[in-house]
Enzyme design. Structure first.
Site, PDB file in Angstrom:
ATOM      1  N   ALA A 241       0.830  -1.209   0.000  1.00 12.18           N
ATOM      2  CA  ALA A 241       0.000   0.000   0.000  1.00 12.18           C
ATOM      3  C   ALA A 241       0.864   1.258   0.000  1.00 12.18           C
ATOM      4  CB  ALA A 241      -0.920  -0.014   1.211  1.00 12.18           C
TER       5      ALA A 241
ATOM      6  N   GLN B 120       0.433  -0.375  -5.384  1.00 10.11           N
ATOM      7  CA  GLN B 120      -0.978  -0.279  -5.003  1.00 10.11           C
ATOM      8  C   GLN B 120      -1.219   1.086  -4.358  1.00 10.11           C
ATOM      9  OE1 GLN B 120      -3.156  -2.194  -1.452  1.00 10.11           O
ATOM     10  NE2 GLN B 120      -3.556  -3.615  -3.128  1.00 10.11           N
TER      11      GLN B 120
ATOM     12  N   TYR C 101     -11.139   0.819   3.287  1.00 13.00           N
ATOM     13  CA  TYR C 101     -10.374   2.052   3.133  1.00 13.00           C
ATOM     14  C   TYR C 101     -11.156   3.092   2.320  1.00 13.00           C
ATOM     15  CZ  TYR C 101      -6.768  -0.829   5.223  1.00 13.00           C
ATOM     16  OH  TYR C 101      -6.075  -1.645   6.087  1.00 13.00           O
TER      17      TYR C 101
ATOM     18  N   ARG D 204      -8.260  -3.323  -6.930  1.00 11.22           N
ATOM     19  CA  ARG D 204      -8.388  -4.431  -5.990  1.00 11.22           C
ATOM     20  C   ARG D 204      -9.572  -4.162  -5.074  1.00 11.22           C
ATOM     21  NH1 ARG D 204      -3.642  -7.143  -2.156  1.00 11.22           N
ATOM     22  NH2 ARG D 204      -4.977  -8.750  -1.218  1.00 11.22           N
TER      23      ARG D 204
END
Length: 222
Positions: A61, A103, A173, A221
């Site tokens: 991330a 990502q 998130y 994703r």
């Protein structure tokens, strides 16, 4: 066993990017990050996966804005200093024939840091049940700033030699906070109907495409 692994080991086109097989090292946090930048250990970690035969490696991330850092060990994709670090990482992975994505991430109200925490932001001012943060609702202007962050982070990925970017749109998130009727109580064009709640993610993907350019892959994703 003849032929069983043929599909697994066959190349696959992901938009403009071809990976040599379908073996993917998905994004996962390593803590091999210092000052929100990749360390030599992180480069060695992913070099080993490329050397081992992975077709695609997705870096952990990578925050698109200073308000989106999940922990003190989160990569800062919005930092200009990440570009040369990306180049070193990309060179290490490409040398062994693998492709490299990152990502792009914003935690929104999900912040794993000890008090005093930075102010959390989200689609709406609804607290996080997981980390007990109390976010404030993003204004329309601030949503625009978030979108600019995704685009700039994708630009940095392109300048650093990465092959693509994916958005982290799951796990509760920020994009999920817009998608969820439980976390999004907005009454403007980003709330209410599913089409409106989807708008932020669609605009994020458009921003990422603009940033990475036509030669890079864009993924999501969920």
């Amino acid at each position: 066993m003849d032929g069983v692994l043929d599909r697994l080991l066959a190349p696959l086109d992901l938009g403009p990017v071809t990976i040599r097989n379908r073996v993917v090292s998905t994004s996962h946090q390593t803590t091999l990050v210092h000052d929100h930048l990749p360390t030599d250990d992180l480069i060695a970690y992913h070099r080993a996966r490329a050397e081992g035969g992975a077709g695609l490696i997705v870096i952990e991330a990578t925050a698109t804005h200073s308000t989106g850092l999940l922990t003190p060990h989160t990569l800062g994709g919005y930092l200009p200093e990440i570009v040369p670090a990306y180049r070193r990482l990309a060179d290490a992975v490409h040398a062994h024939g693998a492709r490299l994505f990152c990502q792009l991430f914003h935690g929104g109200r999900e912040v794993i840091s000890a008090s005093p925490r930075p102010p959390a932001v989200s689609a709406s001012s609804i607290p996080s049940a997981r980390f007990l943060t109390e976010p404030r609702e993003l204004s329309i202007a601030e949503i625009g700033e978030m979108l600019e962050g995704y685009e700039q982070a994708a630009v940095h990925a392109r300048e650093g030699g990465l092959d693509g970017v994916e958005v982290c749109a799951g796990f509760g998130y920020l994009p999920t906070q817009f998608l969820s009727a439980h976390a999004n109580a907005r009454t403007d064009r980003y709330g209410g109907s599913f089409e409106n709640r989807l708008r932020f993610l669609r605009e994020v993907l458009e921003a990422m495409r603009a940033g990475i350019g036509p030669g890079g892959a864009v993924g999501c994703r969920l």
